[in-house]
Design a protein around this motif. Structure first.
Motif, PDB file in Angstrom:
ATOM      1  N   SER A  78      -2.130   2.306 -10.164  1.00 34.08           N
ATOM      2  CA  SER A  78      -1.870   3.250  -9.085  1.00 34.08           C
ATOM      3  C   SER A  78      -0.485   3.057  -8.488  1.00 34.08           C
ATOM      4  O   SER A  78      -0.007   1.928  -8.366  1.00 34.08           O
ATOM      5  N   ARG A  79       0.134   4.179  -8.108  1.00 31.78           N
ATOM      6  CA  ARG A  79       1.376   4.137  -7.337  1.00 31.78           C
ATOM      7  C   ARG A  79       1.074   4.330  -5.862  1.00 31.78           C
ATOM      8  O   ARG A  79       1.957   4.198  -5.024  1.00 31.78           O
ATOM      9  N   THR A  80      -0.166   4.687  -5.533  1.00 35.36           N
ATOM     10  CA  THR A  80      -0.499   5.057  -4.161  1.00 35.36           C
ATOM     11  C   THR A  80      -1.335   4.010  -3.437  1.00 35.36           C
ATOM     12  O   THR A  80      -1.854   4.283  -2.367  1.00 35.36           O
TER      13      THR A  80
END
Length: 92
Positions: A78-80
């Motif tokens: 994930s980047r979030t």
């Protein structure tokens, strides 16, 4: 040490995994073939040590009434930010 990676994915004929709204209802149209017609899925799944998900896929599967992956280790890319799974899941 030997490492093997395999991909098992449901994909529509036009190359998509989900609709733009993350919907996967198109999978509901797949006919049930009955016992013994898993096309090797159970054998593959029993040989898997960990599953890797993107964050949106993890969120979708997490919304299902039943968690289909038992106690398999789950890795969420994930980047979030990291998801907050229930304590009984092995998610990193």
């Amino acid at each position: 040490m030997t490492c093997q990676c395999s991909v098992f994915i449901a994909q529509s004929l036009d190359g998509y995994i989900a609709k733009p709204d993350d919907g996967i209802e198109w999978l509901d149209g797949v006919p049930e073939l009955g016992d013994g017609f898993d096309f090797g899925y159970e054998a593959l799944f029993s040989s898997v040590d960990a599953l890797v998900f993107g964050r949106r896929t993890y969120n979708k599967v997490d919304s299902f009434a039943d968690w289909p992956y038992g106690d398999k280790a789950i890795i969420v890319m994930s980047r979030t930010g990291r998801p907050t799974p229930p304590p009984d899941r092995n998610v990193s």
